[in-house]
Design a protein around this motif. Structure first.
Motif, mmCIF file in Angstrom:
data_model
loop_
_atom_site.group_PDB
_atom_site.id
_atom_site.type_symbol
_atom_site.label_atom_id
_atom_site.label_comp_id
_atom_site.label_asym_id
_atom_site.label_seq_id
_atom_site.Cartn_x
_atom_site.Cartn_y
_atom_site.Cartn_z
ATOM 1 N N MET A 176 0.829 -1.208 0.000
ATOM 2 C CA MET A 176 0.000 0.000 0.000
ATOM 3 C C MET A 176 0.862 1.256 0.000
ATOM 4 N N GLY A 177 2.016 1.177 0.687
ATOM 5 C CA GLY A 177 2.933 2.316 0.716
ATOM 6 C C GLY A 177 3.505 2.621 -0.647
ATOM 7 N N PHE A 178 3.932 1.590 -1.361
ATOM 8 C CA PHE A 178 4.475 1.784 -2.709
ATOM 9 C C PHE A 178 3.400 2.309 -3.660
ATOM 10 N N GLN A 179 2.174 1.866 -3.447
ATOM 11 C CA GLN A 179 1.071 2.289 -4.311
ATOM 12 C C GLN A 179 0.769 3.772 -4.141
ATOM 13 N N GLN A 180 0.904 4.260 -2.909
ATOM 14 C CA GLN A 180 0.572 5.660 -2.630
ATOM 15 C C GLN A 180 1.763 6.606 -2.718
ATOM 16 N N ALA A 181 2.967 6.064 -2.789
ATOM 17 C CA ALA A 181 4.173 6.895 -2.787
ATOM 18 C C ALA A 181 4.294 7.719 -4.060
ATOM 19 N N LEU A 252 7.122 7.771 1.874
ATOM 20 C CA LEU A 252 5.871 8.333 2.385
ATOM 21 C C LEU A 252 6.057 9.526 3.312
ATOM 22 N N MET A 253 7.121 9.503 4.133
ATOM 23 C CA MET A 253 7.264 10.492 5.193
ATOM 24 C C MET A 253 8.464 11.410 4.975
ATOM 25 N N PRO A 254 8.298 12.709 5.219
ATOM 26 C CA PRO A 254 9.451 13.614 5.178
ATOM 27 C C PRO A 254 10.450 13.232 6.265
ATOM 28 N N LEU A 255 11.719 13.488 6.001
ATOM 29 C CA LEU A 255 12.772 13.086 6.928
ATOM 30 C C LEU A 255 12.592 13.703 8.305
ATOM 31 N N ASN A 262 10.342 9.318 15.695
ATOM 32 C CA ASN A 262 11.398 8.461 16.237
ATOM 33 C C ASN A 262 10.942 7.051 16.601
ATOM 34 N N GLY A 263 10.465 6.831 17.837
ATOM 35 C CA GLY A 263 10.199 5.482 18.324
ATOM 36 C C GLY A 263 9.003 4.775 17.727
ATOM 37 N N HIS A 264 8.129 5.496 17.008
ATOM 38 C CA HIS A 264 6.937 4.856 16.441
ATOM 39 C C HIS A 264 6.670 5.343 15.017
ATOM 40 N N VAL A 265 7.726 5.446 14.226
ATOM 41 C CA VAL A 265 7.626 5.925 12.852
ATOM 42 C C VAL A 265 6.665 5.072 12.028
ATOM 43 N N LEU A 266 6.781 3.759 12.176
ATOM 44 C CA LEU A 266 6.005 2.843 11.347
ATOM 45 C C LEU A 266 4.502 3.005 11.558
ATOM 46 N N ALA A 267 4.102 3.185 12.801
ATOM 47 C CA ALA A 267 2.676 3.353 13.095
ATOM 48 C C ALA A 267 2.139 4.632 12.465
ATOM 49 N N ASP A 268 2.929 5.706 12.513
ATOM 50 C CA ASP A 268 2.489 6.972 11.932
ATOM 51 C C ASP A 268 2.485 6.915 10.407
ATOM 52 N N ALA A 269 3.415 6.147 9.825
ATOM 53 C CA ALA A 269 3.411 5.956 8.373
ATOM 54 C C ALA A 269 2.167 5.175 7.957
ATOM 55 N N ALA A 270 1.780 4.184 8.775
ATOM 56 C CA ALA A 270 0.575 3.390 8.484
ATOM 57 C C ALA A 270 -0.678 4.255 8.568
ATOM 58 N N PRO A 277 -7.336 2.712 11.142
ATOM 59 C CA PRO A 277 -7.216 1.242 11.082
ATOM 60 C C PRO A 277 -5.783 0.787 10.783
ATOM 61 N N GLY A 278 -5.106 1.486 9.863
ATOM 62 C CA GLY A 278 -3.724 1.148 9.531
ATOM 63 C C GLY A 278 -2.800 1.361 10.721
ATOM 64 N N PHE A 279 -3.029 2.481 11.430
ATOM 65 C CA PHE A 279 -2.248 2.785 12.627
ATOM 66 C C PHE A 279 -2.401 1.685 13.668
ATOM 67 N N ILE A 280 -3.620 1.220 13.874
ATOM 68 C CA ILE A 280 -3.890 0.180 14.877
ATOM 69 C C ILE A 280 -3.269 -1.153 14.472
ATOM 70 N N VAL A 281 -3.426 -1.528 13.191
ATOM 71 C CA VAL A 281 -2.893 -2.809 12.709
ATOM 72 C C VAL A 281 -1.378 -2.864 12.863
#
Length: 435
Positions: A176-181, A252-255, A262-270, A277-281
């Motif tokens: 999904m990330g590659f699709q929206q990037a 997806l995310m600016p640097l 920092n500690g939860h980059v992946l959740a915020d990218a989701a 729903p993506g954040f929770i998953v």
């Protein structure tokens, strides 16, 4: 060569399958590092985080080769603890290395426990109190300790289930990330080779879990065939996942946002990809991955401790303590992990864990050179493993001294104490025997 240190019966031969051993390796690797150290690595590597992951994977592949050859030649529940004795012989050197290695596993498990707590707090909006976070830290370690008490078979099945769910969620996230990037606006900022090397050193802890698999070699039906296959399969699958996920995040995310989160980059990218729903998953996936890593790492640490207790040649200092059986080993290990997780913040314990394992792998691989004729390993590959590990160790150590000196000092104390305690314990044992 002491054959008593090795597997000599087939009682546990069917306790762990190739699939479960591979899952154990993936579980040991795919933990807090991917979910919690991505932002920290971006401070040094910028948008070149995927490259830092790739360098870490290449570095790890040389050590995987060394460990796979050693594990196939010397199958034992003690894993790398047995390798040191086979390489250096029983004595202060091998005993001290094993004591330090045991501490390294405790540090790694503490990192994964800290990652679990970080994502639990994120899932609840960051509103949990410090006391609640400490209770959660202790709870996840106790649960994983209980699972380990039920035996390697259940550990392997629990890893397989947790990691299966995590891998599926990460693959969906990446797709999904590659699709929206927006590939057109992607900018690869410039970063120094030193910065990328430091990031690779920080992220190296993501790959240290391959060593966990060697502790299950005595429970394999045919470790000579199954162990190398399980270790390399785990490394390849994890590397693919790391590259896919880190590339999706970078696109997806600016640097600056990566570094702030920092500690939860992946959740915020989701969250950017699929909303709440993506954040929770992804947050739940992070919890599963970190729990699986705590589980796998405590499994390795307690196996080393229990093996040490049964075979005093491995480490007199550990063998003469309360590590008398699996229950005692698991209890002491879980207490040690809890203390470390409560004392050190996630970023510092992450650097300590990477430094510890880079050093341990370099030393054990040097010992491997001494017995390479017996294991059938290529000494040129072993020398490459040592050079790569020490290069990353040096780059990360210099950075840690500058940014988190307390972590470097704590690790140095652990290293010196390992040799001091082992020497003292062996001298004390000799005096008691002489009387």
């Amino acid at each position: 060569m002491n054959s008593d240190l090795l597997k000599n019966t087939n009682k546990q031969a069917k306790n762990i399958s190739l699939f479960s051993a591979t899952a154990l390796g993936i579980g040991g690797m795919m933990g807090a590092g991917l979910f919690s150290l991505l932002g920290l690595a971006s401070f040094h590597a910028g948008t070149h985080v995927p490259l830092a992951f790739l360098i870490g994977a290449i570095a790890a592949s040389f050590s995987v080769y060394s460990y796979a050859k050693l594990g196939a030649a010397y199958p034992s529940s003690g894993g790398a603890a047995t390798f040191t004795v086979m390489s250096f012989g029983p004595g202060i050197i091998s005993g001290s290395i094993n004591l330090f290695q045991y501490i390294a596993y405790l540090i790694a498990a503490a990192l994964y426990a800290a990652g679990f707590v970080e994502y639990t707090n994120t899932l609840f909006g960051g509103d949990l109190s410090p006391i609640a976070l400490k209770c959660i830290t202790a709870a996840i370690i106790v649960i994983c300790t209980f699972l380990n008490l039920l035996g390697p078979s259940l550990v392997g099945r629990a890893e397989a289930l947790a990691i299966g769910l995590v891998v599926i969620s990460l693959l969906v996230f990446s797709a999904m990330g590659f699709q929206q990037a927006d590939f057109k606006n992607l900018q690869m900022g410039s970063r120094s080779i030193e910065g990328i090397a430091v990031a690779a050193g920080i992220l190296y802890i993501n790959f240290q879990g391959f060593g966990v698999v060697t502790n299950s070699s005595s429970a394999m039906k045919s470790p000579q065939k199954e162990l190398p296959l399980a270790m390399f399969s785990a490394l390849i699958l994890v590397t693919i996942a790391y590259l896919a996920v880190s590339m999706a995040v970078v696109m997806l995310m600016p640097l600056n946002v990566m570094q702030i989160d920092n500690g939860h980059v992946l959740a915020d990218a989701a969250r950017l990809i699929a909303g709440k729903p993506g954040f929770i998953v992804i947050s739940i996936s992070a919890l599963l991955a970190c729990a699986a890593a705590v589980n796998a790492t405590i499994f390795a640490a307690s196996n080393i401790a229990a093996d040490v207790a049964r075979k005093k040649e491995i480490s007199s200092a550990l063998g003469n303590t309360v590590l008398k059986n699996n229950l005692h080993a698991l209890t002491i290990s879980s207490i040690g992990v809890t203390v470390l997780a409560l004392i050190f913040p996630l970023s510092e314990v992450g650097q300590m864990a990477s430094l510890a394992f880079l050093l341990v792998y370099a030393v054990i691989t040097y010992g491997h050179i001494r017995v390479h004729k017996h294991t059938g390993a290529n000494p040129k590959i072993l020398w490459c493993a040592i050079a790569i590990n020490l290069s990353l160790f040096t780059a990360l150590l210099i950075n840690t001294i500058k940014t988190a000196p307390s972590s470097a000092i704590a690790l140095l104390i652990a290293l010196v104490a390992s040799f001091g305690l082992e020497a003292f314990s062996r001298l004390k044992s000799k005096r008691l025997k002489s009387h």
